[in-house]
Write a protein that holds these residues in place. Structure first.
Motif, PDB file in Angstrom:
ATOM      1  N   LYS A   1       0.737  -1.496  -0.083  1.00  0.00           N
ATOM      2  CA  LYS A   1      -0.016  -0.057   0.157  1.00  0.00           C
ATOM      3  C   LYS A   1       1.049   1.329  -0.297  1.00  0.00           C
ATOM      4  CE  LYS A   1      -3.990  -1.295   2.005  1.00  0.00           C
ATOM      5  NZ  LYS A   1      -4.418  -1.828   3.913  1.00  0.00           N
ATOM      6  N   ASP A   2       2.398   0.832   0.895  1.00  0.00           N
ATOM      7  CA  ASP A   2       2.619   2.779   0.965  1.00  0.00           C
ATOM      8  C   ASP A   2       3.681   2.649  -0.397  1.00  0.00           C
ATOM      9  OD1 ASP A   2       2.882   2.791   3.253  1.00  0.00           O
ATOM     10  OD2 ASP A   2       4.243   1.255   4.340  1.00  0.00           O
TER      11      ASP A   2
ATOM     12  N   PHE B   1       0.903   4.329  -2.610  1.00  0.00           N
ATOM     13  CA  PHE B   1       0.324   5.613  -2.957  1.00  0.00           C
ATOM     14  C   PHE B   1       1.188   6.591  -3.311  1.00  0.00           C
ATOM     15  CE2 PHE B   1       0.090   8.897   1.099  1.00  0.00           C
ATOM     16  CZ  PHE B   1      -1.483   8.892   0.601  1.00  0.00           C
TER      17      PHE B   1
ATOM     18  N   GLU C   1       0.900   6.928  -6.514  1.00  0.00           N
ATOM     19  CA  GLU C   1      -0.499   8.030  -6.909  1.00  0.00           C
ATOM     20  C   GLU C   1      -0.352   9.203  -5.969  1.00  0.00           C
ATOM     21  OE1 GLU C   1      -3.692   6.199  -5.407  1.00  0.00           O
ATOM     22  OE2 GLU C   1      -5.099   7.476  -5.741  1.00  0.00           O
ATOM     23  N   THR C   2      -0.056   9.599  -4.781  1.00  0.00           N
ATOM     24  CA  THR C   2      -0.027  11.053  -4.521  1.00  0.00           C
ATOM     25  C   THR C   2       1.568  11.510  -4.928  1.00  0.00           C
ATOM     26  OG1 THR C   2       0.844  10.020  -2.612  1.00  0.00           O
ATOM     27  CG2 THR C   2      -2.359  10.087  -3.281  1.00  0.00           C
ATOM     28  N   GLY C   3       2.652  10.422  -4.340  1.00  0.00           N
ATOM     29  CA  GLY C   3       3.446  11.247  -4.574  1.00  0.00           C
ATOM     30  C   GLY C   3       4.312  11.293  -3.190  1.00  0.00           C
ATOM     31  N   PHE C   4       4.003  11.074  -1.743  1.00  0.00           N
ATOM     32  CA  PHE C   4       4.028  10.851  -0.916  1.00  0.00           C
ATOM     33  C   PHE C   4       4.511   9.711  -0.174  1.00  0.00           C
ATOM     34  CE2 PHE C   4       0.734  13.959  -0.174  1.00  0.00           C
ATOM     35  CZ  PHE C   4       1.326  15.759  -0.188  1.00  0.00           C
TER      36      PHE C   4
ATOM     37  N   PRO D   1       6.265   7.068   2.335  1.00  0.00           N
ATOM     38  CA  PRO D   1       5.635   6.559   3.878  1.00  0.00           C
ATOM     39  C   PRO D   1       6.230   7.551   4.955  1.00  0.00           C
ATOM     40  CG  PRO D   1       6.534   4.646   3.133  1.00  0.00           C
ATOM     41  CD  PRO D   1       7.029   6.348   1.815  1.00  0.00           C
TER      42      PRO D   1
ATOM     43  N   VAL E   1       8.510  13.496   0.701  1.00  0.00           N
ATOM     44  CA  VAL E   1       7.216  13.185  -1.297  1.00  0.00           C
ATOM     45  C   VAL E   1       8.451  13.923  -1.975  1.00  0.00           C
ATOM     46  CG1 VAL E   1       6.160  14.928  -1.679  1.00  0.00           C
ATOM     47  CG2 VAL E   1       7.693  16.185  -1.238  1.00  0.00           C
ATOM     48  N   ILE E   2       8.628  12.449  -2.679  1.00  0.00           N
ATOM     49  CA  ILE E   2       9.157  11.743  -3.525  1.00  0.00           C
ATOM     50  C   ILE E   2       9.776  12.897  -4.605  1.00  0.00           C
ATOM     51  CG2 ILE E   2       9.253  11.063  -6.321  1.00  0.00           C
ATOM     52  CD1 ILE E   2       7.314   8.691  -5.278  1.00  0.00           C
TER      53      ILE E   2
ATOM     54  N   ALA F   1      10.001  12.152  -9.485  1.00  0.00           N
ATOM     55  CA  ALA F   1       8.920  13.070  -9.775  1.00  0.00           C
ATOM     56  C   ALA F   1       8.624  13.119 -10.504  1.00  0.00           C
ATOM     57  CB  ALA F   1       9.144  14.606  -8.784  1.00  0.00           C
TER      58      ALA F   1
ATOM     59  N   GLN G   1       7.059   9.546 -11.546  1.00  0.00           N
ATOM     60  CA  GLN G   1       5.306   9.493 -10.556  1.00  0.00           C
ATOM     61  C   GLN G   1       4.321   9.641 -10.927  1.00  0.00           C
ATOM     62  OE1 GLN G   1       4.572  12.299  -8.312  1.00  0.00           O
ATOM     63  NE2 GLN G   1       2.730  10.592  -7.856  1.00  0.00           N
ATOM     64  N   GLU G   2       4.638  10.754 -11.204  1.00  0.00           N
ATOM     65  CA  GLU G   2       3.103  11.787 -11.899  1.00  0.00           C
ATOM     66  C   GLU G   2       2.590  10.963 -12.971  1.00  0.00           C
ATOM     67  OE1 GLU G   2       4.111  15.806 -12.987  1.00  0.00           O
ATOM     68  OE2 GLU G   2       4.565  16.343 -11.165  1.00  0.00           O
TER      69      GLU G   2
ATOM     70  N   LYS H   1      -4.274   4.586   3.799  1.00  0.00           N
ATOM     71  CA  LYS H   1      -3.724   4.082   3.086  1.00  0.00           C
ATOM     72  C   LYS H   1      -4.782   2.458   3.684  1.00  0.00           C
ATOM     73  CE  LYS H   1       0.459   5.207   3.862  1.00  0.00           C
ATOM     74  NZ  LYS H   1       2.184   5.494   3.521  1.00  0.00           N
TER      75      LYS H   1
ATOM     76  N   GLU I   1      -4.138   2.151   6.790  1.00  0.00           N
ATOM     77  CA  GLU I   1      -3.372   1.411   7.695  1.00  0.00           C
ATOM     78  C   GLU I   1      -4.211   2.482   9.251  1.00  0.00           C
ATOM     79  OE1 GLU I   1       0.249   3.186   6.972  1.00  0.00           O
ATOM     80  OE2 GLU I   1       0.661   1.869   5.396  1.00  0.00           O
TER      81      GLU I   1
ATOM     82  N   GLY J   1      -3.602  14.475  -3.485  1.00  0.00           N
ATOM     83  CA  GLY J   1      -2.816  15.103  -4.773  1.00  0.00           C
ATOM     84  C   GLY J   1      -1.954  15.761  -4.535  1.00  0.00           C
TER      85      GLY J   1
ATOM     86  N   LYS K   1       6.168  18.908  -3.548  1.00  0.00           N
ATOM     87  CA  LYS K   1       7.095  18.494  -4.737  1.00  0.00           C
ATOM     88  C   LYS K   1       7.376  19.692  -5.427  1.00  0.00           C
ATOM     89  CE  LYS K   1       4.777  15.159  -6.639  1.00  0.00           C
ATOM     90  NZ  LYS K   1       4.169  14.971  -7.881  1.00  0.00           N
TER      91      LYS K   1
ATOM     92  N   HIS L   1      10.066  21.613  -3.716  1.00  0.00           N
ATOM     93  CA  HIS L   1      11.641  20.944  -2.878  1.00  0.00           C
ATOM     94  C   HIS L   1      12.296  20.644  -4.694  1.00  0.00           C
ATOM     95  CE1 HIS L   1       9.376  19.121   0.650  1.00  0.00           C
ATOM     96  NE2 HIS L   1       9.235  20.109   0.550  1.00  0.00           N
TER      97      HIS L   1
END
Lengths: 306, 149
Positions: A249-250, A253, A256-259, A261, A265-266, A271, A274-275, B48, B50, B131, B138, B141
């Motif tokens: 799931k991590d 996620f 999907e979102t760039g976040f 765990p 952010v990525i 980056a 990921q998009e 997620k 969790e 998102g 992003k 950063h």
């Protein structure tokens, strides 16, 4: 060692023809432009081939992913590569190509005139792609707007400037094999494996390379020095130096979102990747996650920084 | 008497501590970013599955982020630029592009306000809004934070 030398010598002289046997063509395939567009996104074609968003030729952001006019520069240890125009322009793009020309270019790294492409074009990953996906991708590329755009020549240092020398690289790193599913693994894991190793070409950055510039298969996806010189690409195998602590799931996620765990952010070149991943179906992101958690964990070779 | 002295000593250090933090925008902005990371980690865990989805807690976390993004761009005075021996991930180009830097912070603020509002609509509603927050983080950063290796 002698064997390696003789392969190299033979390849240098003759080209890697033997390694590139074509798979026998299956039944005729009705091209799907829609799937071609999807593969274009999954393969990150636009991330490299679209013009950079600013005057900086290495700006990771792009102007418009669906205008692959080229011009981006990749600054590497071998020199600077300039990414070509792949719009269907007859003069400056690939408008004069046939489908066969395209498939040869993307799976064998050879231009219609027989010249070698540099492996900055990740054809050693793309050779794994299903022929149906390639036919679809070609059908999609032909729907794009043709743009006249001339791109500078690569500026590479000797001996990398000799394209013929790539015959050696090709003999060592191309086997002409499309992706073969592992019957012991689930359909989901196999789909993930296909996306990661074929169109997604994740290993081009995430797999470390040997001194000949080939991916080290036993250390697959365990990260390595960035091909663009700065930084270190993360280990994405399920080792504790990689993504061992991440759940599937991590991974889903993050794609999907760039976040990440930890709430960060990525960043960097990922980056943009990921998009692209965010535009795939949820099932495909889940398949990628399932595959990444299934590969053998490999400890990172990353030198300690502290 | 002893109690009074103890109180005064505690108060003295408490005041000094605050004063020091205020004099140290680098530490302050790092704390804000750490707080953002923690808040978004919590939101991520809920999305997620969790952690059980708690709309109020998610909204609170995102409001913390939007609040932090109000303060964050004020913590870049000339005196808090990167310098030898100073540990900071802020890139010097922030001070050359302050208008753009502030606009990018504002973007994260707007996205997190929207996400906080979306939290009440349930998990899928928030998922649709998160998102944009990530994109804002992003984007900034990428330009202005020293690359993590």
């Amino acid at each position: 060692m002698y064997r390696l030398l003789s392969i190299c010598l033979a390849a240098f002289l003759t080209g890697p023809a033997g390694a590139l046997a074509q798979e026998p063509d299956a039944e005729p395939h009705q091209p799907s432009v829609e799937n071609g567009r999807y593969i274009y996104i999954a393969g990150g074609c636009g991330s490299c081939h679209a013009a950079p968003a600013s005057e900086k030729c290495d700006d990771p952001k792009t102007k418009d992913d669906f205008k692959p006019v080229g011009g981006r520069c990749l600054k590497t240890g071998f020199g600077t590569f300039y990414v070509p125009n792949i719009t269907p322009d007859k003069e400056t793009g690939i408008g004069g190509w046939s489908e066969q020309d395209f498939i040869k270019a993307i799976t064998e790294g050879t231009s219609p005139s027989g010249e070698n492409y540099y492996p900055a074009f990740p054809y050693s990953s793309y050779q794994r792609m299903k022929r149906t996906d390639l036919v679809d991708l070609w059908a999609f590329l032909k729907t794009l707007e043709p743009v006249s755009s001339i791109v500078p020549d690569h500026t590479l240092s000797f001996p990398y400037s000799i394209r013929r020398g790539l015959n050696i690289w090709k003999a060592l790193h191309l086997d002409g094999k499309t992706f073969t599913p592992d019957p012991k693994k689930s359909a989901k894991v196999n789909r993930g494996a296909y996306l990661v190793e074929g169109p997604g070409h994740c290993g081009e950055c995430h797999t470390p390379r040997n001194f000949l510039g080939g991916k080290i298969e036993t250390k697959k996806l365990s990260g390595g020095p960035s091909p663009e010189g700065k930084g270190y690409i993360p280990n994405i195998t399920p080792d504790k130096s990689g993504i061992g602590s991440w759940s599937e799931k991590d991974i889903v996620f993050a794609l999907e979102t760039g976040f990440l765990p930890n709430g960060d952010v990525i960043g960097g070149t990922m980056a943009k990747v990921q998009e692209n991943m965010a535009q795939l179906t949820a099932e495909d992101r889940e398949a990628i996650a399932a595959y990444l958690k299934s590969v053998p964990p490999v400890a990172s070779d990353r030198p300690k920084t502290n | 008497m002893k109690q009074i002295i103890a109180f005064l000593i505690t108060a003295f250090f408490a005041v000094m501590g605050t004063a020091l933090a205020q004099d140290n925008p680098i530490k302050q902005r790092q704390d804000l970013m750490k707080g953002n990371g923690d808040a978004l980690k919590l939101v991520g865990e809920m999305l997620k599955g969790e952690k059980p989805y708690d709309a109020d807690a998610a909204a609170k976390a995102l409001t913390k982020v939007s609040g932090a993004m109000d303060e964050f761009p004020t913590l870049f005075p000339e005196s808090a630029k990167p310098a030898p021996g100073v540990k900071t991930n802020a890139k010097p180009n922030i001070w050359e592009n302050m208008t753009d830097f502030k606009a990018k912070a504002e973007e994260v603020k707007t996205a997190s306000v929207k996400a906080a509002e979306a939290a009440a609509g349930g998990l899928d509603s928030l998922k649709g809004a998160i998102g944009a927050v990530g994109k804002g983080c992003k984007g900034c950063h990428e330009e202005y934070r020293v690359k993590k290796n």
